[in-house]
Scaffold this active site. Structure first.
Site, PDB file in Angstrom:
ATOM      1  N   GLY A  16       0.708  -1.344   0.040  1.00 29.66           N
ATOM      2  CA  GLY A  16      -0.192   0.326  -0.089  1.00 29.66           C
ATOM      3  C   GLY A  16       0.992   1.103   0.208  1.00 29.66           C
ATOM      4  O   GLY A  16       1.646   1.318  -0.610  1.00 29.66           O
ATOM      5  N   ILE A  17       0.608   2.731   0.553  1.00 28.43           N
ATOM      6  CA  ILE A  17       1.097   3.752   0.653  1.00 28.43           C
ATOM      7  C   ILE A  17       2.908   3.184   1.470  1.00 28.43           C
ATOM      8  O   ILE A  17       3.563   4.499   0.643  1.00 28.43           O
ATOM      9  CB  ILE A  17       0.316   4.329   1.822  1.00 28.43           C
ATOM     10  CG1 ILE A  17      -1.276   4.678   1.512  1.00 28.43           C
ATOM     11  CG2 ILE A  17       1.248   5.929   1.935  1.00 28.43           C
ATOM     12  CD1 ILE A  17      -2.266   6.149   2.168  1.00 28.43           C
ATOM     13  N   ARG A  37       4.677  -6.915   9.398  1.00 27.09           N
ATOM     14  CA  ARG A  37       4.014  -8.655   9.150  1.00 27.09           C
ATOM     15  C   ARG A  37       4.602  -9.853   8.409  1.00 27.09           C
ATOM     16  O   ARG A  37       5.082 -10.397   9.044  1.00 27.09           O
ATOM     17  CB  ARG A  37       1.868  -8.565   9.712  1.00 27.09           C
ATOM     18  CG  ARG A  37       2.595  -7.856  11.374  1.00 27.09           C
ATOM     19  CD  ARG A  37       0.661  -8.270  11.647  1.00 27.09           C
ATOM     20  NE  ARG A  37      -0.010  -8.223  10.682  1.00 27.09           N
ATOM     21  CZ  ARG A  37      -1.083  -7.567  10.782  1.00 27.09           C
ATOM     22  NH1 ARG A  37      -1.335  -8.028  12.113  1.00 27.09           N
ATOM     23  NH2 ARG A  37      -1.808  -7.811   9.707  1.00 27.09           N
ATOM     24  N   ASP A  56       5.581  -6.811  14.107  1.00 23.05           N
ATOM     25  CA  ASP A  56       4.268  -6.881  14.325  1.00 23.05           C
ATOM     26  C   ASP A  56       4.451  -5.163  15.941  1.00 23.05           C
ATOM     27  O   ASP A  56       4.998  -5.940  16.813  1.00 23.05           O
ATOM     28  CB  ASP A  56       3.687  -7.867  15.552  1.00 23.05           C
ATOM     29  CG  ASP A  56       2.190  -6.766  16.054  1.00 23.05           C
ATOM     30  OD1 ASP A  56       1.734  -5.778  15.239  1.00 23.05           O
ATOM     31  OD2 ASP A  56       1.586  -8.382  16.464  1.00 23.05           O
ATOM     32  N   VAL A  57       4.114  -4.079  15.044  1.00 21.64           N
ATOM     33  CA  VAL A  57       4.494  -2.701  15.887  1.00 21.64           C
ATOM     34  C   VAL A  57       3.428  -3.176  17.580  1.00 21.64           C
ATOM     35  O   VAL A  57       3.430  -1.633  17.784  1.00 21.64           O
ATOM     36  CB  VAL A  57       3.981  -1.800  15.034  1.00 21.64           C
ATOM     37  CG1 VAL A  57       4.518  -1.422  13.870  1.00 21.64           C
ATOM     38  CG2 VAL A  57       2.372  -1.787  14.524  1.00 21.64           C
ATOM     39  N   GLY A  85      -1.184   0.377   9.642  1.00 23.18           N
ATOM     40  CA  GLY A  85      -2.685   0.932  10.381  1.00 23.18           C
ATOM     41  C   GLY A  85      -3.446  -0.081   9.895  1.00 23.18           C
ATOM     42  O   GLY A  85      -3.563  -0.863   9.006  1.00 23.18           O
ATOM     43  N   TYR A 147     -10.982   3.951  13.970  1.00 25.80           N
ATOM     44  CA  TYR A 147     -10.161   4.402  13.575  1.00 25.80           C
ATOM     45  C   TYR A 147     -10.118   5.925  13.699  1.00 25.80           C
ATOM     46  O   TYR A 147      -8.642   6.448  13.370  1.00 25.80           O
ATOM     47  CB  TYR A 147     -10.227   3.713  12.425  1.00 25.80           C
ATOM     48  CG  TYR A 147      -9.509   4.263  10.818  1.00 25.80           C
ATOM     49  CD1 TYR A 147      -8.626   3.810  10.256  1.00 25.80           C
ATOM     50  CD2 TYR A 147      -9.852   5.438   9.932  1.00 25.80           C
ATOM     51  CE1 TYR A 147      -7.444   3.742   9.741  1.00 25.80           C
ATOM     52  CE2 TYR A 147      -9.021   5.887   9.082  1.00 25.80           C
ATOM     53  CZ  TYR A 147      -7.835   5.227   8.673  1.00 25.80           C
ATOM     54  OH  TYR A 147      -6.818   5.287   7.856  1.00 25.80           O
ATOM     55  N   LYS A 151      -6.624   7.900  15.072  1.00 26.91           N
ATOM     56  CA  LYS A 151      -5.759   8.979  13.821  1.00 26.91           C
ATOM     57  C   LYS A 151      -6.184  10.613  14.470  1.00 26.91           C
ATOM     58  O   LYS A 151      -5.134  11.187  14.367  1.00 26.91           O
ATOM     59  CB  LYS A 151      -6.806   9.060  12.511  1.00 26.91           C
ATOM     60  CG  LYS A 151      -6.256   7.588  12.244  1.00 26.91           C
ATOM     61  CD  LYS A 151      -4.892   7.325  11.468  1.00 26.91           C
ATOM     62  CE  LYS A 151      -4.417   6.248  11.284  1.00 26.91           C
ATOM     63  NZ  LYS A 151      -3.115   6.108  10.679  1.00 26.91           N
TER      64      LYS A 151
HETATM   65  P1  NDP Z   1      -2.380  -0.917   3.733  1.00 32.29           P
HETATM   66  O1  NDP Z   1      -3.216  -2.188   4.362  1.00 32.29           O
HETATM   67  O2  NDP Z   1      -2.345  -1.762   2.230  1.00 32.29           O
HETATM   68  O3  NDP Z   1      -0.521  -1.542   4.677  1.00 32.29           O
HETATM   69  C1  NDP Z   1      -0.672  -1.225   5.807  1.00 32.29           C
HETATM   70  C2  NDP Z   1       0.481  -2.216   5.932  1.00 32.29           C
HETATM   71  O4  NDP Z   1       0.232  -1.772   7.375  1.00 32.29           O
HETATM   72  C3  NDP Z   1      -0.838  -3.706   5.602  1.00 32.29           C
HETATM   73  O5  NDP Z   1       1.630  -4.075   5.173  1.00 32.29           O
HETATM   74  C4  NDP Z   1      -0.348  -4.615   6.964  1.00 32.29           C
HETATM   75  O6  NDP Z   1      -0.309  -5.504   7.303  1.00 32.29           O
HETATM   76  C5  NDP Z   1       0.706  -3.640   7.832  1.00 32.29           C
HETATM   77  N1  NDP Z   1       0.623  -4.084   9.079  1.00 32.29           N
HETATM   78  C6  NDP Z   1      -0.727  -4.325   9.688  1.00 32.29           C
HETATM   79  N2  NDP Z   1      -0.807  -4.186  11.252  1.00 32.29           N
HETATM   80  C7  NDP Z   1       0.272  -4.380  11.583  1.00 32.29           C
HETATM   81  C8  NDP Z   1       0.704  -5.013  12.650  1.00 32.29           C
HETATM   82  N3  NDP Z   1       0.774  -4.897  13.406  1.00 32.29           N
HETATM   83  N4  NDP Z   1       2.504  -5.098  12.368  1.00 32.29           N
HETATM   84  C9  NDP Z   1       2.960  -3.874  11.154  1.00 32.29           C
HETATM   85  N5  NDP Z   1       2.409  -4.290   9.780  1.00 32.29           N
HETATM   86  C10 NDP Z   1       1.040  -4.044  10.434  1.00 32.29           C
HETATM   87  O7  NDP Z   1      -2.889   0.202   4.379  1.00 32.29           O
HETATM   88  P2  NDP Z   1      -2.440   1.660   3.657  1.00 32.29           P
HETATM   89  O8  NDP Z   1      -2.185   1.636   3.110  1.00 32.29           O
HETATM   90  O9  NDP Z   1      -4.253   1.612   2.976  1.00 32.29           O
HETATM   91  O10 NDP Z   1      -2.922   2.424   4.644  1.00 32.29           O
HETATM   92  C11 NDP Z   1      -1.184   2.856   5.445  1.00 32.29           C
HETATM   93  C12 NDP Z   1      -1.484   3.858   6.018  1.00 32.29           C
HETATM   94  O11 NDP Z   1      -2.226   4.757   5.684  1.00 32.29           O
HETATM   95  C13 NDP Z   1      -2.352   3.261   7.475  1.00 32.29           C
HETATM   96  O12 NDP Z   1      -2.483   4.176   8.349  1.00 32.29           O
HETATM   97  C14 NDP Z   1      -3.509   4.016   6.925  1.00 32.29           C
HETATM   98  O13 NDP Z   1      -4.628   4.959   8.156  1.00 32.29           O
HETATM   99  C15 NDP Z   1      -3.025   5.486   6.098  1.00 32.29           C
HETATM  100  N6  NDP Z   1      -4.407   5.620   5.407  1.00 32.29           N
HETATM  101  C16 NDP Z   1      -4.716   4.914   4.874  1.00 32.29           C
HETATM  102  C17 NDP Z   1      -6.513   6.186   3.699  1.00 32.29           C
HETATM  103  C18 NDP Z   1      -6.549   5.072   2.649  1.00 32.29           C
HETATM  104  O14 NDP Z   1      -7.374   5.638   1.945  1.00 32.29           O
HETATM  105  N7  NDP Z   1      -5.943   3.675   1.755  1.00 32.29           N
HETATM  106  C19 NDP Z   1      -6.863   7.330   4.692  1.00 32.29           C
HETATM  107  C20 NDP Z   1      -5.726   7.871   4.872  1.00 32.29           C
HETATM  108  C21 NDP Z   1      -4.850   6.742   5.323  1.00 32.29           C
HETATM  109  P3  NDP Z   1      -1.073  -6.769   7.117  1.00 32.29           P
HETATM  110  O15 NDP Z   1      -1.202  -6.399   5.844  1.00 32.29           O
HETATM  111  O16 NDP Z   1      -0.413  -8.386   7.148  1.00 32.29           O
HETATM  112  O17 NDP Z   1      -2.194  -6.509   8.127  1.00 32.29           O
END
Ligand code: NDP
Length: 253
Positions: A16-17, A37, A56-57, A85, A147, A151
């Site tokens: 993702g981001i 993770r 795992d954060v 997140g 959420y 945030k």
């Molecule tokens: P994704 O789910 O695509 O990516 C999030 C990554 O974080 C995944 O690789 C996930 O792993 C990992 N993750 C989740 N839980 C943990 C943990 N306990 N320890 C370590 N890693 C973990 O999400 P996005 O890219 O969409 O979001 C990234 C950030 O941007 C987040 O904080 C989100 O809240 C924020 N955000 C996103 C928006 C959007 O529209 N997409 C808008 C505003 C903010 P796994 O796949 O294993 O869960």
């Protein structure tokens, strides 16, 4: 990237981001570690030169160990991006304790643990930059209580850490993205709890953000051009936060 390149750790950086943030920081000359993770895109043969460390954060001892190991192996951590997140969509009256706690654990406790682990090391050296990823949901979003709450808390933590460490060489700022077509958003679309047309009509720019646009803001906040910024939250949202969303019925004459 060179062996002496500065080190950046991106939590949740294997998808993702976070993945786009890592790619941008590689382009900026950083050696990037995705602390996530599962390996995700880091294992998919992408040529972005992003290392992966399992983390795992929400696990305090794992956070401390992984930050210690990264520094022992690669050198001092110059930049931390607290990006990991998750979200759970549910009305407050129906939320389970497990759903609430899961989001608070990752989005708030995880951010605090990583900020503290990296920040302690940065403060000791008198140098470092941290960017926390918040969201436009921080203003309050029906159906997204844990959420939105976490945030908003991230903005408060960012301001507080920014103030505490500003005189000690460590800058802490946040980016609050609008909607991006990555995990957190895609999950809502796939589950039918988010509607794309409704969202697009609410965004003044009439489009979603590209993850690279969020990464560009992170790049600015860890770079020298933002050297006098501490504790701020930068909204990258196509105008979402500056428009309360009710259009005029008729174009004014
Ligand atoms: P994704 O789910 O695509 O990516 C999030 C990554 O974080 C995944 O690789 C996930 O792993 C990992 N993750 C989740 N839980 C943990 C943990 N306990 N320890 C370590 N890693 C973990 O999400 P996005 O890219 O969409 O979001 C990234 C950030 O941007 C987040 O904080 C989100 O809240 C924020 N955000 C996103 C928006 C959007 O529209 N997409 C808008 C505003 C903010 P796994 O796949 O294993 O869960």
């Amino acid at each position: 990237m060179t062996p002496t390149a500065p080190i950046a750790v991106v939590t949740g950086g294997a998808a993702g981001i976070g993945w786009d943030i890592g790619r941008r920081l590689v382009g900026d000359g950083y050696r990037v570690v995705a602390a996530d993770r599962v390996p995700g895109l880091t294992a998919a043969g992408e040529e972005a030169d992003i290392l992966w460390r399992e983390l795992d954060v929400t696990d305090p001892s794992a956070v401390e160990r992984v930050f210690r190991e990264i520094e022992a192996e690669l050198g001092p951590i110059d930049v931390l991006v607290n990006n990991a997140g998750i979200q759970r969509h549910r009305a407050i009256e129906d939320l389970t304790w497990e759903e609430w706690s899961a989001v608070v654990d990752v989005n708030l406790h995880g951010v605090f643990l990583c900020l503290q682990a990296a920040g302690r090391r940065m403060v000791a050296r008198g140098a470092g930059r941290i960017v926390n990823i918040s969201s436009i949901s921080s203003r309050g979003s029906a159906g997204r209580a844990p959420y939105a709450t976490t945030k908003a808390a991230v903005i408060g933590l960012t301001a507080t850490a920014g103030a505490e460490w500003a005189g000690r060489g460590v800058r802490v700022n946040a980016v609050a993205p609008g909607y991006v077509d990555t995990g957190v958003f895609r999950q809502g679309i796939d589950q039918g709890t988010l509607d794309l047309d409704t969202i697009l009509n609410r965004i003044p720019a009439r489009r979603l953000a590209d993850a690279s646009e969020i990464a560009a803001a992170v790049s600015f906040l860890v770079g020298p051009d933002s050297r006098y910024m501490n504790g701020q939250t930068l909204y990258v949202d196509g105008g979402f936060m500056v428009d309360y969303g009710i259009p005029l019925a008729k174009r004014p004459q």
